[in-house]
Design an enzyme around this catalytic site. Structure first.
Site, PDB file in Angstrom:
ATOM      1  CB  THR A  27      -0.900   0.051   1.254  1.00 19.64           C
ATOM      2  OG1 THR A  27      -0.090   0.285   2.414  1.00 19.64           O
ATOM      3  CG2 THR A  27      -1.675  -1.243   1.441  1.00 19.64           C
ATOM      4  CB  ALA A  56       1.798  -0.252   6.496  1.00 17.41           C
ATOM      5  CB  VAL A  82       8.059  -0.157   8.322  1.00 16.44           C
ATOM      6  CG1 VAL A  82       8.062   1.369   8.311  1.00 16.44           C
ATOM      7  CG2 VAL A  82       7.390  -0.690   9.583  1.00 16.44           C
ATOM      8  CE  LYS A  83       5.696   0.969  -0.797  1.00 14.86           C
ATOM      9  NZ  LYS A  83       4.421   1.057  -1.513  1.00 14.86           N
ATOM     10  CB  VAL A  84      11.148   4.305   4.982  1.00 19.37           C
ATOM     11  CG1 VAL A  84      10.692   3.781   6.332  1.00 19.37           C
ATOM     12  CG2 VAL A  84      12.345   3.498   4.474  1.00 19.37           C
TER      13      VAL A  84
END
Ligand code: G3P
Length: 224
Positions: A27, A56, A82-84
């Site tokens: 996402t 996310a 975790v998307k950064v």
């Protein structure tokens, strides 16, 4: 190659997961905003539908804020990644979160050297955006080929290449040819992967020929 759905639409995810062929979900803030629903509710629902990694994305832009949001996201479910963004702060946050055992997807990658940094920062995934490069007249798939070459020179890198911004089945075919680890696709693109006009035409002919015999397979298999 792993298939991820690039969507926050839980109806679409449920439908695709039922095929047994969906390995995960990605996402981003735009996709979550499009649902009009509460972020936490959406994330809970997706993580309940899919066992594999669910990316996310943080919205903070400083390393401290990303760390704080990332730790919170990782607590939602064991399969949250975790998307950064691929910025210096994003890389710092990636290094720290990875060190804490949290999976990180470094997104918005547009160059092989950026992918090199993501791997050095311990990312679980790097997300190169092929469609957005095509949109500005570059060759998106060339980036995937280059990253594959770079990563293959360094077997210690554990980062997987997650091809993103996929627009059509041709991107998926080329990603598989190059040896990308995963592709994240809009649901409509995933569905198109099974389509071929000759499959439809051939099936119609087989069924038509069989119908003319007036027989049925179950009947033929049942002993008289
Ligand atoms: O999730 C990130 C990426 O796949 C976005 O794709 O189509 O908005 O360029 P797109």
């Amino acid at each position: 190659m792993k298939f991820f759905a690039d969507t926050a639409d839980t109806d679409e995810i449920r439908d695709l997961a039922a095929t047994g062929l969906l390995d995960g979900v990605t996402t981003n803030p735009s996709l979550v905003a499009r649902t009009g629903k509460d972020f936490r509710d959406v994330l809970d629902a997706i993580c309940a539908l899919v066992k594999g990694p669910v990316s996310a994305e943080v919205t903070a832009t400083d390393a401290g804020g990303m760390l704080d949001q990332g730790r919170g996201l990782a607590e939602v479910a064991g399969n949250v990644v975790v998307k950064v963004p691929l910025t210096w702060d994003g890389l710092k946050a990636c290094k720290a979160l990875s060190g804490e055992g949290v999976g990180v997807n470094v997104t918005l990658c547009f160059a092989p050297v950026q992918a090199l940094l993501a791997a050095k920062a311990g990312a679980m995934f790097v997300s190169p955006f092929v469609g957005r490069l095509d949109d500005i007249g570059h060759e998106g798939m060339r980036l995937i080929d280059d990253i594959r070459t770079v990563y293959d020179h360094y077997p210690d890198f554990a980062t997987e290449i997650l091809v993103a911004s996929v627009r059509h089945p041709g991107h998926v075919a080329e990603a598989a040819r190059i040896g990308a680890d995963a592709c994240t696709c809009p649901p409509a693109v995933i569905r198109k992967l099974a389509d071929h006009p000759l499959t439809d035409k051939g099936l119609a002919t087989f069924l038509d020929d069989w119908r003319k015999t007036g027989r049925d397979i179950r009947g033929a298999l049942t002993p008289a």
